[in-house]
Design an enzyme around this catalytic site. Structure first.
Site, PDB file in Angstrom:
ATOM      1  N   ASP A 169     100.490 138.716  64.313  1.00  0.00           N
ATOM      2  CA  ASP A 169     100.066 139.938  63.635  1.00  0.00           C
ATOM      3  C   ASP A 169      99.405 140.865  64.642  1.00  0.00           C
ATOM      4  OD1 ASP A 169      99.448 141.198  60.781  1.00  0.00           O
ATOM      5  OD2 ASP A 169      97.641 141.437  61.999  1.00  0.00           O
ATOM      6  N   GLU A 211     103.789 144.876  60.616  1.00  0.00           N
ATOM      7  CA  GLU A 211     103.314 144.581  61.967  1.00  0.00           C
ATOM      8  C   GLU A 211     103.315 143.082  62.263  1.00  0.00           C
ATOM      9  OE1 GLU A 211      99.467 144.958  59.481  1.00  0.00           O
ATOM     10  OE2 GLU A 211     101.547 145.632  59.433  1.00  0.00           O
TER      11      GLU A 211
END
Length: 337
Positions: free
Chosen positions: A199, A243
């Protein structure tokens, strides 16, 4: 082409009918405006009208006005027959009512033939134009339907695509296909399988600060550096969504997964992508969750994914820019940050 002769004098109708038929037209007769109006209700083709000005009931001017105001009969070609009505005011009244032409009685056959020819050419042109417009509209409608169908097909093809459109690396569908295949291989060979969730830290704040185009460029750079450092053809790196990225390492134990995770963390940090919105570093960083398992018949790769996701959550909760590793089944947990 049809010619409708409207005159209250039978002798005039007879003379005109013989002339017009001789010139190859199909003739329809009406003795007054009322009967002519009824005829128009059943005619569905271009027609030239020879219309007497003075008639009982509906006179020529009023009937002409009705024809031109009705959508059904607006494209008739109206020639008004006048008895020496050469006064400018009368001509204005006739044209204002929608008349297309005038012929003065007594009628010269040569003049009438020429004026009918003009009317036929104009109506033929109008009819052809309308047919072409209708064909064009139908073609446009068909093309619009085709485009809508293509959009649906393209949407489905996009869904079936195995590559992420933004970053160019494999997408989540590729991940699922790979896991389904690799899981059974690891189960059969009793080999370890490592799943890493990645992440980008504080990416929402990055987007808010630098804008979405910059955010897209950031994701492209992160994807590229991750792919550069996951080189084995037997492994896979994918964009999981937003993301987040997901990596699966073939025949890799927890120690090997941790080594790869740390390499990736440092590689992203070395890009030195400025992120003044970050709370852990001046630059863009990543957090990683690692889960390793040796599959058995009582487990599934969904368990592996969940453990990696839980490890990622722990890494983020403990400060980000770090990794957390879980060895599924052994209960072992490691943290690096």
């Amino acid at each position: 082409m049809k010619v409708l002769i409207i005159d209250d004098e039978k002798s005039i109708r007879t003379i005109l009918s013989e002339m017009v038929q001789h010139w190859g037209y199909e003739v329809v007769l009406a003795a007054d405006g009322e009967s002519a109006w009824k005829i128009f209700q059943v005619i569905n083709e271009p027609i030239i009208v020879l219309l007497d000005w003075v008639m009982p009931g509906i006179d020529g001017v009023e009937l002409c006005r009705r024809l031109k105001q009705s959508e059904k009969t607006a494209h008739t070609y109206v020639i008004i027959l006048t008895a020496k009505r050469s006064d400018v005011e009368d001509v204005v009244i006739g044209f204002d009512a929608g008349a297309d032409d005038f012929v003065t009685k007594p009628i010269d056959p040569r003049e009438l033939s020429c004026r009918l020819s003009v009317g036929r050419r104009i109506l033929t042109y109008q009819h052809d134009l309308e047919q072409r417009n209708a064909t064009l509209q139908e073609t446009t409608r068909v093309m619009e339907n085709v485009m809508r169908e293509l959009q649906v097909v393209n949407g489905k093809l996009k869904e079936l695509s195995l590559e992420d459109e933004l970053t160019g690396i494999p997408n989540r569908r590729s991940l699922e296909n790979y896991l389904a295949r690799e899981w059974w291989h690891a189960l059969r060979e009793k080999e370890a399988l490592t799943f890493i969730m990645v992440d980008v830290d504080f990416f929402k704040f990055y987007n808010d600060t630098y804008g979405h185009p910059a955010g897209d460029e950031c994701l492209k750079k992160v994807a590229a550096i991750l792919a550069e450092n996951v080189k084995r053809s037997s492994d896979i790196i994918t964009r999981y969504g937003g993301e987040e990225f997901a990596i699966v390492l073939h025949a890799t134990d927890s120690a090997g997964g941790q080594k790869v995770a740390e390499k990736l963390r440092l590689a992203v940090e070395s890009l030195a992508i400025l992120n003044k919105a970050s709370k852990v570093s001046p630059y863009v960083t990543i957090s990683l969750g690692i889960a390793t398992i040796i599959p058995d018949i009582n487990s599934s790769y969904e368990t592996l994914k969940k453990e990696a996701d839980d490890a990622l959550y722990q890494a983020k909760r403990e400060g980000r820019n770090r990794w957390v590793a879980i060895d599924v089944g052994r209960g072992a947990c490691s943290v690096k940050g």
